[in-house]
Motif scaffolding. Structure first.
Motif, PDB file in Angstrom:
ATOM      1  N   VAL A  54       0.452  -0.181 -12.299  1.00 18.18           N
ATOM      2  CA  VAL A  54      -0.180   0.925 -11.579  1.00 18.18           C
ATOM      3  C   VAL A  54       0.797   1.414 -10.522  1.00 18.18           C
ATOM      4  O   VAL A  54       1.101   0.695  -9.564  1.00 18.18           O
ATOM      5  N   SER A  55       1.314   2.625 -10.717  1.00 16.34           N
ATOM      6  CA  SER A  55       2.271   3.207  -9.780  1.00 16.34           C
ATOM      7  C   SER A  55       1.543   4.220  -8.910  1.00 16.34           C
ATOM      8  O   SER A  55       1.214   5.319  -9.338  1.00 16.34           O
ATOM      9  N   GLY A  56       1.281   3.810  -7.664  1.00 19.54           N
ATOM     10  CA  GLY A  56       0.547   4.664  -6.735  1.00 19.54           C
ATOM     11  C   GLY A  56       0.174   3.875  -5.492  1.00 19.54           C
ATOM     12  O   GLY A  56       0.728   2.818  -5.231  1.00 19.54           O
ATOM     13  N   GLY A  57      -0.786   4.395  -4.750  1.00 18.01           N
ATOM     14  CA  GLY A  57      -1.219   3.746  -3.529  1.00 18.01           C
ATOM     15  C   GLY A  57      -2.571   3.083  -3.702  1.00 18.01           C
ATOM     16  O   GLY A  57      -3.056   2.858  -4.812  1.00 18.01           O
ATOM     17  N   ASP A  58      -3.213   2.769  -2.564  1.00 13.93           N
ATOM     18  CA  ASP A  58      -4.501   2.088  -2.588  1.00 13.93           C
ATOM     19  C   ASP A  58      -5.556   2.914  -3.319  1.00 13.93           C
ATOM     20  O   ASP A  58      -6.383   2.372  -4.051  1.00 13.93           O
ATOM     21  N   GLY A  59      -5.540   4.233  -3.124  1.00 10.74           N
ATOM     22  CA  GLY A  59      -6.517   5.084  -3.782  1.00 10.74           C
ATOM     23  C   GLY A  59      -6.344   5.109  -5.291  1.00 10.74           C
ATOM     24  O   GLY A  59      -7.325   5.087  -6.045  1.00 10.74           O
ATOM     25  N   THR A  60      -5.093   5.143  -5.753  1.00 12.29           N
ATOM     26  CA  THR A  60      -4.826   5.107  -7.186  1.00 12.29           C
ATOM     27  C   THR A  60      -5.332   3.808  -7.786  1.00 12.29           C
ATOM     28  O   THR A  60      -5.996   3.800  -8.840  1.00 12.29           O
ATOM     29  N   LEU A  61      -5.040   2.691  -7.114  1.00 15.88           N
ATOM     30  CA  LEU A  61      -5.494   1.388  -7.603  1.00 15.88           C
ATOM     31  C   LEU A  61      -7.016   1.338  -7.639  1.00 15.88           C
ATOM     32  O   LEU A  61      -7.604   0.850  -8.612  1.00 15.88           O
ATOM     33  N   ARG A  62      -7.670   1.830  -6.575  1.00 17.80           N
ATOM     34  CA  ARG A  62      -9.138   1.848  -6.551  1.00 17.80           C
ATOM     35  C   ARG A  62      -9.693   2.610  -7.740  1.00 17.80           C
ATOM     36  O   ARG A  62     -10.624   2.151  -8.412  1.00 17.80           O
ATOM     37  N   ASP A  63      -9.133   3.779  -8.039  1.00 19.65           N
ATOM     38  CA  ASP A  63      -9.633   4.589  -9.146  1.00 19.65           C
ATOM     39  C   ASP A  63      -9.435   3.881 -10.477  1.00 19.65           C
ATOM     40  O   ASP A  63     -10.307   3.923 -11.362  1.00 19.65           O
ATOM     41  N   VAL A  64      -8.291   3.229 -10.655  1.00 21.22           N
ATOM     42  CA  VAL A  64      -8.026   2.498 -11.896  1.00 21.22           C
ATOM     43  C   VAL A  64      -8.997   1.334 -12.046  1.00 21.22           C
ATOM     44  O   VAL A  64      -9.625   1.154 -13.111  1.00 21.22           O
ATOM     45  N   LEU A  65      -9.144   0.526 -11.010  1.00 22.84           N
ATOM     46  CA  LEU A  65     -10.020  -0.647 -11.093  1.00 22.84           C
ATOM     47  C   LEU A  65     -11.474  -0.237 -11.317  1.00 22.84           C
ATOM     48  O   LEU A  65     -12.221  -0.933 -12.016  1.00 22.84           O
ATOM     49  N   THR A  66     -11.883   0.876 -10.724  1.00 24.34           N
ATOM     50  CA  THR A  66     -13.255   1.345 -10.884  1.00 24.34           C
ATOM     51  C   THR A  66     -13.553   1.685 -12.340  1.00 24.34           C
ATOM     52  O   THR A  66     -14.642   1.397 -12.852  1.00 24.34           O
ATOM     53  N   GLN A  67     -12.597   2.274 -13.031  1.00 28.65           N
ATOM     54  CA  GLN A  67     -12.782   2.677 -14.428  1.00 28.65           C
ATOM     55  C   GLN A  67     -12.537   1.532 -15.411  1.00 28.65           C
ATOM     56  O   GLN A  67     -13.034   1.561 -16.546  1.00 28.65           O
ATOM     57  N   LEU A  68     -11.783   0.546 -14.997  1.00 28.33           N
ATOM     58  CA  LEU A  68     -11.279  -0.475 -15.920  1.00 28.33           C
ATOM     59  C   LEU A  68     -12.379  -1.246 -16.656  1.00 28.33           C
ATOM     60  O   LEU A  68     -12.317  -1.364 -17.896  1.00 28.33           O
ATOM     61  N   PRO A  69     -13.398  -1.799 -15.979  1.00 26.74           N
ATOM     62  CA  PRO A  69     -14.401  -2.584 -16.717  1.00 26.74           C
ATOM     63  C   PRO A  69     -15.120  -1.780 -17.792  1.00 26.74           C
ATOM     64  O   PRO A  69     -15.372  -2.284 -18.897  1.00 26.74           O
ATOM     65  N   ARG A  70     -15.466  -0.526 -17.506  1.00 22.61           N
ATOM     66  CA  ARG A  70     -16.167   0.300 -18.489  1.00 22.61           C
ATOM     67  C   ARG A  70     -15.231   0.662 -19.644  1.00 22.61           C
ATOM     68  O   ARG A  70     -15.644   0.672 -20.807  1.00 22.61           O
ATOM     69  N   ALA A  71     -13.956   0.955 -19.344  1.00 24.65           N
ATOM     70  CA  ALA A  71     -13.007   1.323 -20.399  1.00 24.65           C
ATOM     71  C   ALA A  71     -12.699   0.146 -21.319  1.00 24.65           C
ATOM     72  O   ALA A  71     -12.563   0.320 -22.537  1.00 24.65           O
ATOM     73  N   TYR A  72     -12.604  -1.053 -20.755  1.00 26.70           N
ATOM     74  CA  TYR A  72     -12.223  -2.227 -21.556  1.00 26.70           C
ATOM     75  C   TYR A  72     -13.417  -2.876 -22.238  1.00 26.70           C
ATOM     76  O   TYR A  72     -13.251  -3.550 -23.257  1.00 26.70           O
ATOM     77  N   ASP A  74     -15.767  -5.224 -23.776  1.00 30.27           N
ATOM     78  CA  ASP A  74     -15.701  -6.661 -24.073  1.00 30.27           C
ATOM     79  C   ASP A  74     -14.269  -7.183 -24.163  1.00 30.27           C
ATOM     80  O   ASP A  74     -14.058  -8.394 -24.321  1.00 30.27           O
ATOM     81  N   VAL A  75     -13.286  -6.293 -24.104  1.00 33.19           N
ATOM     82  CA  VAL A  75     -11.893  -6.719 -24.152  1.00 33.19           C
ATOM     83  C   VAL A  75     -11.520  -7.346 -22.796  1.00 33.19           C
ATOM     84  O   VAL A  75     -11.880  -6.802 -21.751  1.00 33.19           O
ATOM     85  N   PRO A  76     -10.832  -8.486 -22.783  1.00 32.03           N
ATOM     86  CA  PRO A  76     -10.440  -9.094 -21.492  1.00 32.03           C
ATOM     87  C   PRO A  76      -9.647  -8.116 -20.636  1.00 32.03           C
ATOM     88  O   PRO A  76      -8.785  -7.384 -21.140  1.00 32.03           O
ATOM     89  N   LEU A  77      -9.941  -8.081 -19.339  1.00 35.61           N
ATOM     90  CA  LEU A  77      -9.244  -7.169 -18.443  1.00 35.61           C
ATOM     91  C   LEU A  77      -7.773  -7.557 -18.339  1.00 35.61           C
ATOM     92  O   LEU A  77      -7.428  -8.739 -18.356  1.00 35.61           O
ATOM     93  N   PRO A  78      -6.885  -6.576 -18.223  1.00 31.47           N
ATOM     94  CA  PRO A  78      -5.456  -6.879 -18.143  1.00 31.47           C
ATOM     95  C   PRO A  78      -5.069  -7.403 -16.770  1.00 31.47           C
ATOM     96  O   PRO A  78      -5.777  -7.193 -15.782  1.00 31.47           O
ATOM     97  N   ALA A  79      -3.937  -8.075 -16.708  1.00 32.77           N
ATOM     98  CA  ALA A  79      -3.315  -8.368 -15.421  1.00 32.77           C
ATOM     99  C   ALA A  79      -2.806  -7.056 -14.837  1.00 32.77           C
ATOM    100  O   ALA A  79      -2.499  -6.105 -15.570  1.00 32.77           O
ATOM    101  N   ILE A  80      -2.726  -7.001 -13.505  1.00 34.07           N
ATOM    102  CA  ILE A  80      -2.317  -5.785 -12.811  1.00 34.07           C
ATOM    103  C   ILE A  80      -0.997  -6.035 -12.089  1.00 34.07           C
ATOM    104  O   ILE A  80      -0.851  -7.042 -11.374  1.00 34.07           O
ATOM    105  N   ALA A  81      -0.048  -5.127 -12.262  1.00 36.86           N
ATOM    106  CA  ALA A  81       1.203  -5.148 -11.511  1.00 36.86           C
ATOM    107  C   ALA A  81       1.315  -3.827 -10.755  1.00 36.86           C
ATOM    108  O   ALA A  81       1.237  -2.760 -11.358  1.00 36.86           O
ATOM    109  N   ILE A  82       1.458  -3.909  -9.436  1.00 34.37           N
ATOM    110  CA  ILE A  82       1.458  -2.711  -8.600  1.00 34.37           C
ATOM    111  C   ILE A  82       2.883  -2.270  -8.289  1.00 34.37           C
ATOM    112  O   ILE A  82       3.725  -3.088  -7.905  1.00 34.37           O
ATOM    113  N   LEU A  83       3.138  -0.985  -8.466  1.00 34.41           N
ATOM    114  CA  LEU A  83       4.334  -0.353  -7.919  1.00 34.41           C
ATOM    115  C   LEU A  83       3.876   0.429  -6.700  1.00 34.41           C
ATOM    116  O   LEU A  83       3.228   1.472  -6.823  1.00 34.41           O
TER     117      LEU A  83
END
Length: 304
Positions: A54-72, A74-83
């Motif tokens: 995830v290349s961005g700031g706190d807001g970008t990460l928040r938006d990604v994490l908010t969408q992640l459970p619904r998008a994934y 039953d698939v296991p959630l990925p590990a996150i690496a922040i830029l």
């Protein structure tokens, strides 16, 4: 073999002046709307991406994490690496990150290929529930003085990183101590911790976080531990000028504990307020003014 992908926010502060050079074969997307972000994450889930950069700031990460459970699903959630490419990069300062530099993606891909990480930790974001609205996953939130400070930062502060945070805190506290405007007046809130009777009244400041450290050595929490830590300061706090340093370091004096300053750990927080709350740098409102805070899913964060 790891499947790696990137979500890149070109509007983040540092990314605006940095050309991105994608390693060969790296899946990437630069979504500009919630729908585009969800579509990208859903595609990553279908491709079984298990490391998400995830290349961005706190807001970008928040938006990604908010969408992640619904998008994934039953698939296991990925590990996150922040830029880290945002303004404050508060979350990155706790969980670890690559600085947004030209070789950052290559270094992350190399680490993913070998499975060797300098930091490999788990954090639970706070799930902020609002009636009839999507749950938001964030790490640092609050209201009252934090609302005013965030607006001041957007309007007046051009620096980034720790400098931005330091300037904003100094300006906010100066105005509160000097009685400028309505800074010390606070906002009305009702606050219930772990099902206990609610405390109602005006608050100078409310904060909640599930991080384990903040930048610049700040840590405005004390008392018992828990999946979430919170700070609750009554409006017109007594002896605010003399209490600022102990407050920011989480070392309250006896006089503070006996007056306007409250902090502890919590597993559930019910907050009612007449205005928005700030979640990782941006305001969010609830139609009925009610927010429920609870621990979110376990997320793995890695950095080389």
């Amino acid at each position: 073999m790891h499947q790696t992908a990137l979500i890149h926010n070109p509007r983040s502060r540092l990314n605006r002046r940095l050309a991105v050079h994608l390693p060969s074969g790296l899946l990437s997307a630069s979504p500009t709307t919630e729908a585009e972000l969800f579509a990208s994450l859903t595609e990553y889930a279908h491709r079984e991406v298990d490391l998400l950069m995830v290349s961005g700031g706190d807001g970008t990460l928040r938006d990604v994490l908010t969408q992640l459970p619904r998008a994934y699903g039953d698939v296991p959630l990925p590990a996150i690496a922040i830029l880290a490419a945002g303004n404050a990069n508060l979350v990155a300062s706790d969980v670890g990150a690559c600085q947004s530099q030209r070789d950052a993606l290559s270094r992350l891909c190399d680490a993913a290929a070998t499975g060797r990480w300098r930091r490999d930790i788990v954090r639970h974001p706070i799930a902020v529930e609002r009636h009839g609205q999507p749950t938001i996953l964030g790490f640092f939130m609050g209201a009252a003085a934090l609302n005013r400070a965030t607006q001041y930062n957007h309007d007046h502060v051009t620096a980034g990183g720790g400098v931005s945070v330091a300037i904003t805190i100094a300006a906010a506290m100066w105005r509160a101590v000097r009685g400028i405007g309505d800074w010390a007046e606070g906002d009305w809130m009702s606050l219930s911790i772990d099902g206990h009777a609610a405390r109602e009244g005006k608050r100078f400041l409310f904060l909640a976080s599930s991080l384990q450290s903040l930048m610049l050595g700040l840590w405005p929490f004390w008392g018992s531990s828990g999946p979430m830590r919170y700070l609750d300061v009554d409006a017109y706090p007594e002896n605010l000028g003399r209490s600022l340093w102990p407050l920011m370091r989480g070392r309250p004096t006896t006089a503070m504990l006996e007056s306007s300053y409250h902090s502890s750990g919590a597993s559930q927080i019910l907050l009612k307020t007449q205005g928005p709350i700030i979640i990782d740098g941006e305001p969010f409102a609830a139609a009925d003014g009610e927010f429920r805070l609870a621990p979110g899913p376990a997320l793995r964060f890695v950095s080389p």
